[in-house]
Design a protein around this motif. Structure first.
Motif, PDB file in Angstrom:
ATOM      1  N   GLU A   4       0.845  -1.213   0.000  1.00  0.00           N
ATOM      2  CA  GLU A   4       0.000   0.000   0.000  1.00  0.00           C
ATOM      3  C   GLU A   4       0.872   1.251   0.000  1.00  0.00           C
ATOM      4  O   GLU A   4       0.581   2.221  -0.700  1.00  0.00           O
ATOM      5  CB  GLU A   4      -0.932   0.025   1.221  1.00  0.00           C
ATOM      6  CG  GLU A   4      -1.944  -1.094   1.247  1.00  0.00           C
ATOM      7  CD  GLU A   4      -1.407  -2.329   1.965  1.00  0.00           C
ATOM      8  OE1 GLU A   4      -0.310  -2.260   2.549  1.00  0.00           O
ATOM      9  OE2 GLU A   4      -2.099  -3.373   1.910  1.00  0.00           O
ATOM     10  N   TYR A   7       2.428   1.751  -3.372  1.00  0.00           N
ATOM     11  CA  TYR A   7       1.422   2.246  -4.318  1.00  0.00           C
ATOM     12  C   TYR A   7       1.203   3.741  -4.131  1.00  0.00           C
ATOM     13  O   TYR A   7       1.169   4.501  -5.105  1.00  0.00           O
ATOM     14  CB  TYR A   7       0.119   1.470  -4.127  1.00  0.00           C
ATOM     15  CG  TYR A   7      -0.999   1.951  -5.010  1.00  0.00           C
ATOM     16  CD1 TYR A   7      -0.946   1.755  -6.389  1.00  0.00           C
ATOM     17  CD2 TYR A   7      -2.109   2.597  -4.473  1.00  0.00           C
ATOM     18  CE1 TYR A   7      -1.965   2.197  -7.207  1.00  0.00           C
ATOM     19  CE2 TYR A   7      -3.133   3.032  -5.289  1.00  0.00           C
ATOM     20  CZ  TYR A   7      -3.060   2.838  -6.646  1.00  0.00           C
ATOM     21  OH  TYR A   7      -4.070   3.270  -7.462  1.00  0.00           O
ATOM     22  N   GLU A   8       1.068   4.191  -2.883  1.00  0.00           N
ATOM     23  CA  GLU A   8       0.868   5.620  -2.612  1.00  0.00           C
ATOM     24  C   GLU A   8       2.082   6.434  -3.064  1.00  0.00           C
ATOM     25  O   GLU A   8       1.938   7.522  -3.616  1.00  0.00           O
ATOM     26  CB  GLU A   8       0.601   5.854  -1.124  1.00  0.00           C
ATOM     27  CG  GLU A   8      -0.758   5.360  -0.660  1.00  0.00           C
ATOM     28  CD  GLU A   8      -1.909   6.031  -1.383  1.00  0.00           C
ATOM     29  OE1 GLU A   8      -1.843   7.250  -1.633  1.00  0.00           O
ATOM     30  OE2 GLU A   8      -2.876   5.314  -1.701  1.00  0.00           O
ATOM     31  N   MET A  10       4.187   5.616  -5.468  1.00  0.00           N
ATOM     32  CA  MET A  10       4.168   5.656  -6.933  1.00  0.00           C
ATOM     33  C   MET A  10       3.143   6.675  -7.434  1.00  0.00           C
ATOM     34  O   MET A  10       3.408   7.412  -8.381  1.00  0.00           O
ATOM     35  CB  MET A  10       3.831   4.266  -7.506  1.00  0.00           C
ATOM     36  CG  MET A  10       5.028   3.365  -7.611  1.00  0.00           C
ATOM     37  SD  MET A  10       4.670   1.680  -8.177  1.00  0.00           S
ATOM     38  CE  MET A  10       3.198   1.825  -9.145  1.00  0.00           C
ATOM     39  N   LYS A  11       1.981   6.714  -6.776  1.00  0.00           N
ATOM     40  CA  LYS A  11       0.949   7.674  -7.191  1.00  0.00           C
ATOM     41  C   LYS A  11       1.436   9.107  -7.011  1.00  0.00           C
ATOM     42  O   LYS A  11       1.240   9.948  -7.887  1.00  0.00           O
ATOM     43  CB  LYS A  11      -0.343   7.465  -6.385  1.00  0.00           C
ATOM     44  CG  LYS A  11      -1.229   6.398  -6.943  1.00  0.00           C
ATOM     45  CD  LYS A  11      -2.677   6.475  -6.485  1.00  0.00           C
ATOM     46  CE  LYS A  11      -2.906   6.955  -5.093  1.00  0.00           C
ATOM     47  NZ  LYS A  11      -4.286   6.750  -4.634  1.00  0.00           N
ATOM     48  N   SER A  12       2.089   9.396  -5.900  1.00  0.00           N
ATOM     49  CA  SER A  12       2.551  10.767  -5.656  1.00  0.00           C
ATOM     50  C   SER A  12       3.673  11.128  -6.632  1.00  0.00           C
ATOM     51  O   SER A  12       3.732  12.258  -7.122  1.00  0.00           O
ATOM     52  CB  SER A  12       3.001  10.951  -4.215  1.00  0.00           C
ATOM     53  OG  SER A  12       4.262  10.358  -4.004  1.00  0.00           O
ATOM     54  N   GLN A  13       4.554  10.159  -6.932  1.00  0.00           N
ATOM     55  CA  GLN A  13       5.610  10.432  -7.905  1.00  0.00           C
ATOM     56  C   GLN A  13       5.009  10.685  -9.283  1.00  0.00           C
ATOM     57  O   GLN A  13       5.454  11.578 -10.005  1.00  0.00           O
ATOM     58  CB  GLN A  13       6.588   9.261  -7.965  1.00  0.00           C
ATOM     59  CG  GLN A  13       7.501   9.195  -6.764  1.00  0.00           C
ATOM     60  CD  GLN A  13       8.362   7.937  -6.747  1.00  0.00           C
ATOM     61  OE1 GLN A  13       8.038   6.946  -7.380  1.00  0.00           O
ATOM     62  NE2 GLN A  13       9.449   7.991  -6.011  1.00  0.00           N
ATOM     63  N   ALA A  14       3.977   9.923  -9.656  1.00  0.00           N
ATOM     64  CA  ALA A  14       3.324  10.124 -10.948  1.00  0.00           C
ATOM     65  C   ALA A  14       2.678  11.501 -11.006  1.00  0.00           C
ATOM     66  O   ALA A  14       2.757  12.195 -12.026  1.00  0.00           O
ATOM     67  CB  ALA A  14       2.287   9.036 -11.187  1.00  0.00           C
ATOM     68  N   ASN A  15       2.061  11.918  -9.905  1.00  0.00           N
ATOM     69  CA  ASN A  15       1.445  13.252  -9.873  1.00  0.00           C
ATOM     70  C   ASN A  15       2.499  14.342 -10.034  1.00  0.00           C
ATOM     71  O   ASN A  15       2.274  15.319 -10.750  1.00  0.00           O
ATOM     72  CB  ASN A  15       0.681  13.462  -8.561  1.00  0.00           C
ATOM     73  CG  ASN A  15      -0.672  12.785  -8.577  1.00  0.00           C
ATOM     74  OD1 ASN A  15      -1.231  12.527  -9.633  1.00  0.00           O
ATOM     75  ND2 ASN A  15      -1.186  12.477  -7.400  1.00  0.00           N
ATOM     76  N   ARG A  18       3.558  14.455 -13.626  1.00  0.00           N
ATOM     77  CA  ARG A  18       2.519  15.095 -14.447  1.00  0.00           C
ATOM     78  C   ARG A  18       2.568  16.607 -14.289  1.00  0.00           C
ATOM     79  O   ARG A  18       2.467  17.343 -15.271  1.00  0.00           O
ATOM     80  CB  ARG A  18       1.142  14.561 -14.071  1.00  0.00           C
ATOM     81  CG  ARG A  18       0.657  13.448 -14.970  1.00  0.00           C
ATOM     82  CD  ARG A  18      -0.827  13.218 -14.816  1.00  0.00           C
ATOM     83  NE  ARG A  18      -1.176  12.755 -13.486  1.00  0.00           N
ATOM     84  CZ  ARG A  18      -1.080  11.491 -13.068  1.00  0.00           C
ATOM     85  NH1 ARG A  18      -0.660  10.563 -13.898  1.00  0.00           N
ATOM     86  NH2 ARG A  18      -1.420  11.152 -11.851  1.00  0.00           N
TER      87      ARG A  18
END
Length: 48
Positions: A4, A7-8, A10-15, A18
């Motif tokens: 978990e 995953y969080e 990775m999501k923050s790095q993707a944001n 972007r």
């Protein structure tokens, strides 16, 4: 590391990526606008 948390992360790095890409795109568009304005300005001076 917990899945978990990974995953969080990775999501923050993707944001962040972007956001950086959007900022970079805005900067490039502004530079292109400035170049075209400059070209049109000198083009007008040469023709008149």
């Amino acid at each position: 590391m917990h899945p978990e948390m990974e995953y969080e992360l990775m999501k923050s790095q993707a944001n962040e990526l972007r956001k950086a890409a959007a900022h970079h795109r805005r900067v490039r568009e502004a530079e292109q606008r400035n170049k075209s304005e400059r070209r049109s300005f000198f083009g007008k001076r040469r023709t008149s």
